[in-house]
Design an enzyme around this catalytic site. Structure first.
Site, mmCIF file in Angstrom:
data_model
loop_
_atom_site.group_PDB
_atom_site.id
_atom_site.type_symbol
_atom_site.label_atom_id
_atom_site.label_comp_id
_atom_site.label_asym_id
_atom_site.label_seq_id
_atom_site.Cartn_x
_atom_site.Cartn_y
_atom_site.Cartn_z
ATOM 1 C CE LYS A 137 0.699 1.175 4.559
ATOM 2 N NZ LYS A 137 1.624 2.288 4.981
ATOM 3 C CG LEU A 161 6.668 0.527 0.613
ATOM 4 C CD1 LEU A 161 7.369 -0.190 -0.536
ATOM 5 C CD2 LEU A 161 5.640 1.556 -0.470
ATOM 6 N N GLY A 184 4.075 -3.964 3.921
ATOM 7 C CA GLY A 184 4.396 -5.562 3.155
ATOM 8 C C GLY A 184 4.107 -6.549 4.259
ATOM 9 C CG ASP A 206 -0.570 -0.223 7.886
ATOM 10 O OD1 ASP A 206 -1.113 0.791 8.607
ATOM 11 O OD2 ASP A 206 0.713 -0.019 7.868
HETATM 12 O O1 C5P Z 1 0.663 -1.687 14.898
HETATM 13 P P1 C5P Z 1 1.938 -1.719 14.088
HETATM 14 O O2 C5P Z 1 2.793 -2.924 14.782
HETATM 15 O O3 C5P Z 1 2.309 -1.635 12.766
HETATM 16 O O4 C5P Z 1 2.704 -0.376 14.896
HETATM 17 C C1 C5P Z 1 4.286 -0.498 14.776
HETATM 18 C C2 C5P Z 1 4.367 0.838 15.946
HETATM 19 O O5 C5P Z 1 4.118 2.261 15.478
HETATM 20 C C3 C5P Z 1 3.525 0.628 17.178
HETATM 21 O O6 C5P Z 1 4.129 0.026 18.393
HETATM 22 C C4 C5P Z 1 3.432 1.986 17.549
HETATM 23 O O7 C5P Z 1 4.384 2.588 18.193
HETATM 24 C C5 C5P Z 1 3.431 2.817 16.218
HETATM 25 N N1 C5P Z 1 1.975 3.247 15.736
HETATM 26 C C6 C5P Z 1 1.511 4.259 16.439
HETATM 27 N N2 C5P Z 1 0.117 4.657 15.967
HETATM 28 C C7 C5P Z 1 -0.343 4.130 14.632
HETATM 29 C C8 C5P Z 1 -0.010 2.654 14.198
HETATM 30 C C9 C5P Z 1 1.470 2.596 14.737
HETATM 31 O O8 C5P Z 1 2.033 4.871 17.375
HETATM 32 N N3 C5P Z 1 -1.603 4.589 14.492
#
Ligand code: C5P
Length: 264
Positions: free
Chosen positions: A8, A96, A98, A133
């Site tokens: 994406k 992206l 992935g 995501d």
């Molecule tokens: O959800 P994901 O593991 O992809 O997110 C990685 C990190 O990015 C999270 O631990 C968080 O610190 C940050 N994040 C955030 N707000 C979001 C998505 C991600 O603070 N909406």
């Protein structure tokens, strides 16, 4: 079973604020693109076994596909396993999505393989536990994404649009970017650029270079490091790609697609 896990782009990304749970509230337009990982699933009598063409990607419990498969088996109480082979074509730690796309493909694939008939909303809840995501990747196309990523509203598809996508050899941790985010009056369509461009000025240079080469607009995707430029035609895109590839081998010409996961 073979699936395509489409990457994406964030066509826009506003950070609304920090939430009590530590995540950030966002308002983003995401778009699935024609760059994908191939995911092959085969049933196993037990266990989750992962193989990946990229040796830098861990194949243990920390992999998003492991988390997705585990969440699926826990939810459905199916006492079996799966072998997951990932042909990694989407650069990782690159903004992206992935890893999220791979997780979405595993959820969709297992739901078909084991005829479990989990609903779209069941899959979304499982996906959300794996990564922010994943809910978007389960739907794909073009969507407005809010909350921490779990609220996905499909929006009218764009006409066919070509993007030159460039991933510099810089791995960026999404957590690091959000940790360093400070609310700013942003002049770009992606609020996270303020954090990333101050640490990696070469990403700002790359944005300028894409404009100089003839892109109509250029922007970072997600938390970077990828930058994309919108081009007026495929022909123009091919020319720009030839020029930018000399310096950046991880460059692609991609178009918008209507799905996040495709069963091929
Ligand atoms: O959800 P994901 O593991 O992809 O997110 C990685 C990190 O990015 C999270 O631990 C968080 O610190 C940050 N994040 C955030 N707000 C979001 C998505 C991600 O603070 N909406």
């Amino acid at each position: 079973m073979q699936l395509r896990a489409n990457a994406k782009l964030n066509l826009s990304l506003k950070v609304i604020g920090k939430r009590p749970d530590g995540y950030h509230e966002i308002d983003s337009i995401m778009q699935s693109i024609s760059l994908y990982d191939s995911i092959k699933l085969d049933p196993l009598s037990k266990g989750i076994k992962i193989f990946c063409t990229n040796p830098l990607i861990p194949t243990d419990r920390s992999n998003t596909v492991y988390k997705a498969a585990l969440a699926f088996f826990e939810k459905t109480a199916i006492n079996q396993g799966v072998k997951i082979e990932i042909q990694k074509l989407v650069p990782h730690a690159a903004g992206l999505g992935g890893g999220s796309a791979d997780a979405a493909a595993v959820l969709v694939g297992l739901n078909i393989m084991y005829k479990t008939m989990l609903s779209e909303s069941d899959l979304r809840v499982l996906g959300e536990s794996v990564g922010s995501d994943v809910p978007f990747c389960l739907i794909g196309g073009r969507g407005r994404v809010r909350g921490r990523g779990e609220l996905v509203e499909p929006i009218e598809p764009l006409p066919k649009t070509w993007f030159v996508l460039v991933t510099p050899q810089i791995l960026i941790s999404t957590a690091w970017v959000y940790q360093n985010f400070k609310p700013v009056v942003s002049s770009t369509d992606n609020d996270l650029e303020s954090v990333v461009l101050s640490q990696y000025p070469e990403i700002g240079e790359l944005k300028k270079e894409l404009l100089k080469l003839g892109c109509l607009k250029s922007q970072m995707s997600g938390s970077g490091s990828s930058v994309f430029g919108i081009v007026e035609s495929e022909e123009k895109g091919i020319k720009i790609l030839e020029a930018i590839r000399k310096k950046h081998p991880q460059s692609y010409l991609v178009e918008n697609v209507g799905r996040g996961v495709e069963n091929v």
